[in-house]
Every structure is written in C-alpha cells, then in structure tokens.
Design a protein around this motif. Structure first.
Motif, short mmCIF file in Angstrom:
data_model
loop_
_atom_site.label_atom_id
_atom_site.label_comp_id
_atom_site.label_asym_id
_atom_site.label_seq_id
_atom_site.Cartn_x
_atom_site.Cartn_y
_atom_site.Cartn_z
N LYS A 137 -7.96 5.54 46.64
CA LYS A 137 -8.73 5.30 45.42
C LYS A 137 -9.52 3.99 45.48
O LYS A 137 -10.31 3.71 44.60
CB LYS A 137 -7.76 5.19 44.22
CG LYS A 137 -7.04 6.47 43.87
CD LYS A 137 -7.94 7.40 43.09
CE LYS A 137 -7.22 8.63 42.59
NZ LYS A 137 -8.14 9.54 41.87
N THR A 158 -9.92 12.97 35.09
CA THR A 158 -11.10 13.83 35.30
C THR A 158 -10.79 15.27 34.93
O THR A 158 -9.66 15.73 35.10
CB THR A 158 -11.58 13.75 36.77
OG1 THR A 158 -12.92 14.24 36.86
CG2 THR A 158 -10.69 14.53 37.73
N GLU A 178 -15.33 10.62 34.72
CA GLU A 178 -14.33 10.21 33.73
C GLU A 178 -14.91 9.34 32.62
O GLU A 178 -15.85 8.58 32.83
CB GLU A 178 -13.19 9.43 34.43
CG GLU A 178 -12.60 10.23 35.59
CD GLU A 178 -11.27 9.73 36.11
OE1 GLU A 178 -10.71 8.77 35.54
OE2 GLU A 178 -10.78 10.34 37.08
N PHE A 193 -2.09 5.17 37.71
CA PHE A 193 -2.12 4.53 39.03
C PHE A 193 -3.15 3.41 39.01
O PHE A 193 -3.95 3.32 38.08
CB PHE A 193 -2.48 5.57 40.12
CG PHE A 193 -3.81 6.24 39.89
CD1 PHE A 193 -4.98 5.65 40.37
CD2 PHE A 193 -3.91 7.44 39.20
CE1 PHE A 193 -6.21 6.23 40.15
CE2 PHE A 193 -5.14 8.04 38.97
CZ PHE A 193 -6.30 7.44 39.45
N LEU A 217 -5.84 7.51 35.07
CA LEU A 217 -4.88 8.52 34.64
C LEU A 217 -4.95 9.69 35.61
O LEU A 217 -6.04 10.12 35.97
CB LEU A 217 -5.23 9.01 33.23
CG LEU A 217 -4.48 8.38 32.06
CD1 LEU A 217 -3.07 8.95 31.98
CD2 LEU A 217 -4.39 6.87 32.16
N GLU A 272 -15.03 12.20 40.78
CA GLU A 272 -14.23 12.51 39.58
C GLU A 272 -14.93 11.87 38.38
O GLU A 272 -14.88 10.64 38.21
CB GLU A 272 -12.80 11.95 39.70
CG GLU A 272 -11.95 12.62 40.76
CD GLU A 272 -10.47 12.23 40.70
OE1 GLU A 272 -10.10 11.41 39.83
OE2 GLU A 272 -9.69 12.75 41.52
N ASP A 327 -14.39 8.15 39.48
CA ASP A 327 -13.16 7.77 40.20
C ASP A 327 -13.18 8.41 41.60
O ASP A 327 -12.45 9.36 41.87
CB ASP A 327 -11.95 8.23 39.36
CG ASP A 327 -10.62 7.95 40.03
OD1 ASP A 327 -10.58 7.10 40.94
OD2 ASP A 327 -9.63 8.59 39.63
MG MG Z 1 -9.30 10.24 38.40
#
Ligand code: MG
Length: 301
Positions: free
Chosen positions: A198, A268, A148, A119, A97, A146, A177
């Motif tokens: 990513k 995040t 999460e 994504f 997200l 990040e 992430d």
């Molecule tokens: Mg993220």
C-alpha cells in the motif's frame, strides 16, 4: 466551496474555489487580518495549519471573502496559473479501511467483516492531482486502483464517542488507494502485514480539493466513480459502506489518538482492476471534482 493547496513559480499557498471563481486564500486571509487590525496575524500557507486552527469551513471562506476590504481587492486575489499540491502533505498517519463495501469484499473472495478492518498506508506515498503514479521498474505483478472517499480529521481525539465523531471531521477529499495487489495477496497468504503493498511512493494520490465538512451534509449519499482512459470501472454510492463514518472514527480512536490532518480512507467499492503504464485514472465524487493521475512504469537505469 472548496479549499486546495497550490504552488506557482514563486510561492505556495491555499486556494479556494467558489461560484465567483478561484482565489488565493492565503492572501485574502492576510488582507482580512490586516483589515481587522489583528495584533498577531498568522500566515496561512498550508491547509494542514488551517485545519489545525479550526478554520476548515465554508463559513470561514464566506467571512473572509465577503469582507469589504477583501472584496475591494478581489481582482488581485484571483488565481490563474498554478499547480495543485496534495491538500494535506504531512499527516501523522493515513488509515485505510479494508473490505468496507460488500461487493468489493466478495470480488476479492473475502468474508464480510464483523468489525472495521483498518491498516496503515505510509504518508510518504502521498502525491497530488495530475502527478504520475510511478510503478517501480522491478514490480511486474498486478497493481490496482481503488477509488475512495477520504476524511480529514479536524481536531485531536481519543476514545471518540460515535455521537460526537462527525464533529472531529474537518472535511473530505478523494483518494486513490493504489495497491500492489499480487504482493498484498502473497503477504496475506504468509500472514505478513500488507503495509508494503500500500505504501510505495506515489501510491496515494489525494485531492485535488478539501471540501469542508459543512459543505457535505451527508457523506453517505455521494456517488463515487473511477475511469481508466475514459472507461468506467467503479461506480457506487457511499451509502453502501458497511461501517459508516461515525463508527469508523470512533473505532479507530479506541486504539490511537487522531490528530488534525490525519487521513482516513473509507474503503473502495467493487470494480477494482489492474493499471498499467500510460493509463489515465480519474476518480470523481459528486460535487468534489475529479482526481486525475497518469500511470508510469519507472525506467530501469
Ligand atoms: Mg482501499
């Protein structure tokens, strides 16, 4: 009670951590099936299989470990030396997200989204607790952490109504992430997808535990934090999410079928910052334990 995936010199399997200790659940389940005279016993070596079979619950752990035949073998079922593997290693997809915490959207100078932004992150980016996050030798620009909360889908679903969404969740885990931030910004500026930023190998540490959904009464009341070399960079409550979990699951399932083992990472909070060679990143969620990874810059050969 928590599940995890492990390996030793000789074997891989599913482990559980309870108040009584750490046990080899793969063997406990074998023993349990034997005790019950199961005609077609199944071998539970992977958490993804356990999730697919609908056994990801604290109830299952209780039922198996409290069986008298299993109890009589308790000492032999204790796990001592092992390595954690990612709880789920081959999801059909990882969905992240974007901008799901107000303060994080602000720090990246983005508007607050009106509907969920999601994504893909490549499943090949998955790595385990205590493994290295490897930054390629040629990547000299900013890479961020990040912290999460991620959820694991427990059963197949499409067009899932919000009211039923929670019943599609097998459990929860911690996910970092990791993002090549400069590359992501560059791609966004060129209206290109930011998939590559990513999806580097090792940019998705996950685990160490899979917490069954029936052990998490309110996933929107968890404290999440991240430290680099012991210094705190992120701290927030999952109550601050803009889009809550039922809405996220329902929304994504309008576009694609969700399958058991799929990972959805809920975004995040504020405080993202760069990571570099030698850093030790720890992400903690109350009651979930800590996901720890070291950052290593790949050597040019
Ligand atoms: Mg993220």
């Amino acid at each position: 009670m928590k599940f995890f995936s492990f390996s030793t010199e000789e074997k891989t399997g599913i482990g559980v951590e309870t108040k009584e200790g750490i046990f080899n659940f793969t063997e406990a389940f074998d023993t349990y099936q034997h005790a019950k005279g199961a005609r077609q016993p199944v071998s539970l070596n992977f958490l993804q299989v356990l999730v697919e079979m609908g056994y990801c619950s604290a109830n299952t752990i209780k039922k198996v470990l409290s069986d008298p035949w299993v109890r009589s073998r308790e000492e032999r079922l204790r796990l001592t030396e092992f390595r954690y593997n990612p709880p789920i290693e081959r999801p059909t997809k990882i969905i992240g997200l974007g901008r799901n915490y107000r303060a994080h959207a602000k720090e990246l100078k983005h508007e607050i989204p009106k509907e969920p932004i999601f994504f893909a992150k490549s499943p090949s980016a998955i790595t385990s607790h205590e493994a290295d996050i490897v930054i390629p030798h040629w990547l000299d620009e900013r890479v961020d952490h990040e912290a999460e909360l991620a959820l694991i889908i427990g059963k197949k679903g499409k067009n899932i109504p919000e009211e039923e969404a929670m019943s599609y969740i097998a459990g929860y885990t911690i996910l970092n992430d990791v993002t090549a931030r400069a590359m992501q910004k560059e791609d966004l500026a060129h209206n290109s997808p930011w998939f590559r930023s990513k999806s580097f190998d090792t940019f998705c540490p996950v685990g160490p535990f899979l917490i069954p959904a029936d052990e998490v009464p309110d996933p929107h009341a968890l404290e999440i934090s991240l430290t680099i070399n012991g210094k705190e960079h992120q701290r927030a409550s999952t109550s601050e999410m803009i889009f809550k979990i039922p809405e996220i699951v329902s929304y994504i399932s309008k576009f694609m079928t969700l399958s058991p083992g799929d990972i959805i990472s809920t975004g995040t909070p504020q405080g993202v910052s760069p990571i570099k060679h030698g850093d030790v990143i720890e992400v903690t969620i109350t009651g979930f334990g800590t996901l720890r990874n070291r950052v290593v810059k790949e050597q040019q050969i």
